[in-house]
Design a protein around this motif. Structure first.
Motif, short mmCIF file in Angstrom:
data_model
loop_
_atom_site.label_atom_id
_atom_site.label_comp_id
_atom_site.label_asym_id
_atom_site.label_seq_id
_atom_site.Cartn_x
_atom_site.Cartn_y
_atom_site.Cartn_z
N ARG A 95 25.14 4.17 -8.53
CA ARG A 95 25.86 3.83 -7.32
C ARG A 95 27.26 3.30 -7.67
N ALA A 96 28.19 3.56 -6.76
CA ALA A 96 29.56 3.06 -6.94
C ALA A 96 29.55 1.54 -7.03
N GLU A 97 30.40 1.00 -7.89
CA GLU A 97 30.57 -0.44 -8.07
C GLU A 97 29.29 -1.11 -8.56
N GLY A 98 28.36 -0.29 -9.12
CA GLY A 98 27.14 -0.86 -9.67
C GLY A 98 26.22 -1.49 -8.64
N ARG A 99 26.30 -1.03 -7.39
CA ARG A 99 25.47 -1.60 -6.34
C ARG A 99 23.99 -1.39 -6.60
N ALA A 100 23.18 -2.37 -6.19
CA ALA A 100 21.74 -2.20 -6.20
C ALA A 100 21.35 -1.26 -5.07
N TRP A 101 20.13 -0.74 -5.11
CA TRP A 101 19.69 0.23 -4.11
C TRP A 101 19.63 -0.35 -2.71
N ASP A 102 19.43 -1.67 -2.61
CA ASP A 102 19.32 -2.31 -1.30
C ASP A 102 20.52 -3.20 -1.00
N GLN A 103 21.67 -2.86 -1.59
CA GLN A 103 22.86 -3.69 -1.46
C GLN A 103 23.90 -3.02 -0.58
N LEU A 104 24.48 -3.80 0.36
CA LEU A 104 25.57 -3.31 1.19
C LEU A 104 26.84 -3.13 0.37
N ARG A 105 27.73 -2.29 0.88
CA ARG A 105 29.08 -2.23 0.33
C ARG A 105 29.81 -3.53 0.67
N PRO A 106 30.91 -3.84 -0.03
CA PRO A 106 31.70 -5.00 0.37
C PRO A 106 32.15 -4.88 1.83
N VAL A 107 31.97 -5.95 2.59
CA VAL A 107 32.25 -5.93 4.03
C VAL A 107 33.38 -6.90 4.34
N SER A 108 34.34 -6.44 5.15
CA SER A 108 35.42 -7.30 5.63
C SER A 108 35.55 -7.09 7.14
N LEU A 109 35.57 -8.18 7.89
CA LEU A 109 35.66 -8.12 9.35
C LEU A 109 36.80 -9.02 9.80
N GLN A 110 37.98 -8.43 10.01
CA GLN A 110 39.17 -9.20 10.37
C GLN A 110 39.32 -9.22 11.88
N ARG A 111 39.02 -10.35 12.47
CA ARG A 111 39.04 -10.48 13.93
C ARG A 111 40.46 -10.76 14.41
N GLY A 112 40.72 -10.40 15.68
CA GLY A 112 42.04 -10.61 16.24
C GLY A 112 43.10 -9.78 15.57
N PHE A 113 42.72 -8.55 15.17
CA PHE A 113 43.64 -7.71 14.40
C PHE A 113 44.83 -7.25 15.22
N THR A 114 44.62 -7.00 16.52
CA THR A 114 45.72 -6.67 17.43
C THR A 114 45.65 -7.60 18.63
N SER A 115 46.79 -7.80 19.30
CA SER A 115 46.87 -8.82 20.34
C SER A 115 46.62 -8.30 21.75
N ALA A 116 46.84 -7.01 22.01
CA ALA A 116 46.74 -6.50 23.38
C ALA A 116 45.31 -6.48 23.94
N PRO A 117 44.31 -5.98 23.20
CA PRO A 117 42.97 -5.93 23.77
C PRO A 117 42.32 -7.31 23.82
N ALA A 118 41.24 -7.41 24.59
CA ALA A 118 40.53 -8.69 24.71
C ALA A 118 39.79 -9.04 23.43
N GLY A 119 39.42 -8.04 22.66
CA GLY A 119 38.77 -8.26 21.38
C GLY A 119 39.15 -7.17 20.41
N SER A 120 39.38 -7.51 19.15
CA SER A 120 39.75 -6.49 18.18
C SER A 120 39.29 -6.91 16.79
N VAL A 121 38.85 -5.92 16.01
CA VAL A 121 38.38 -6.16 14.65
C VAL A 121 38.84 -5.01 13.76
N LEU A 122 39.42 -5.35 12.62
CA LEU A 122 39.62 -4.37 11.55
C LEU A 122 38.40 -4.48 10.65
N ALA A 123 37.55 -3.47 10.69
CA ALA A 123 36.27 -3.52 9.97
C ALA A 123 36.33 -2.62 8.75
#
Length: 240
Positions: free
Chosen positions: A10-38
């Protein structure tokens, strides 16, 4: 494609039951009521929630709100370039945005958003597998923020969120389940499964396909166990 466990790394030596690196940047844009760069590994999506007054005709007078979703892959999200979908959507795009809409509606009490329509937009910046599941996970966080904004503005009296929602993919390689597939893994697995669950551990949707082989009930249970582990981790991240 037949791949043995011994040969597959597996890429990055991940275990079989391991998620990829996760990043959840909230408030990424200002116009919508909610926004996330995931970001899920190399997959990147902009998930936004816009709110409009009014509901579709079939809900007029029902004292309920509505939630709908749109999903698009931007042209440069893949190589070669993805053709921009304009007047006619592909069957894949329609199927994915319906899945996202169904999944996020499961998180909402529609009577708490009476006479409002929530528009979820999932735009794929970079695709490396798991765009539909990432859209659900990121879309829920943007939805939660949008609901909090309505509450803070006094436009609704109670939080419409009744449970959290997240999704992840699982595949089988040589009969062994692996979690959170990137594109290379997605094309290599013999079975592909997309799982959507809520914070109560209940299934919202399961999409399973034998790509190059069949799978047993026992293997399905193994894949669901691995998916549940990954989704539990994603739900914890959504609380931070």
């Amino acid at each position: 494609m037949s791949v043995t466990m011994e040969k597959w790394q597996r890429a990055e030596g991940r275990a079989w039951d391991q998620l990829r690196p996760v990043s959840l940047q909230r408030g990424f844009t200002s116009a919508p009521a909610g926004s996330v760069l995931a970001k899920f590994g190399n997959t990147q999506l902009i998930c936004t929630v816009s709110i409009a007054e009014g509901v579709p005709k079939f809900l007029l007078g029902s004292n309920q709100g509505w939630l709908t979703a749109e999903y698009r892959m931007l042209p440069a999200s893949t190589m070669p370039r993805q053709e921009r979908e304009l007047m006619k959507l592909s069957g894949r795009t329609q199927e994915i945005q319906r899945l996202i809409g169904r999944s996020l509606r499961a998180a909402i009490d529609m009577t708490a958003i009476a006479n409002y329509t929530f528009n979820i937009d999932i735009d794929v910046l970079q695709a490396d597998g798991g765009t539909r599941t990432g859209g659900i996970t990121g879309g829920f966080i943007a939805l939660k923020d949008a609901c909090n904004r309505l509450l803070n503005e006094g436009k609704i009296s109670r939080n419409p969120i009744i449970k959290s929602v997240a999704a992840v993919s699982v595949g089988l390689i040589n009969g062994h389940p692996i979690l959170d597939l990137n594109y290379q893994e997605d094309v290599a697995v013999s079975v592909d499964l997309n799982v959507v669950m809520d914070s109560q551990g209940k299934l919202i949707e399961v999409q399973g396909t034998g790509e190059s082989d069949t799978f047993s009930r026992s293997q399905l249970n193994q894949m669901l166990d691995v998916a549940e582990k990954g989704i539990s981790e994603l739900l914890r991240l959504s609380l931070t």
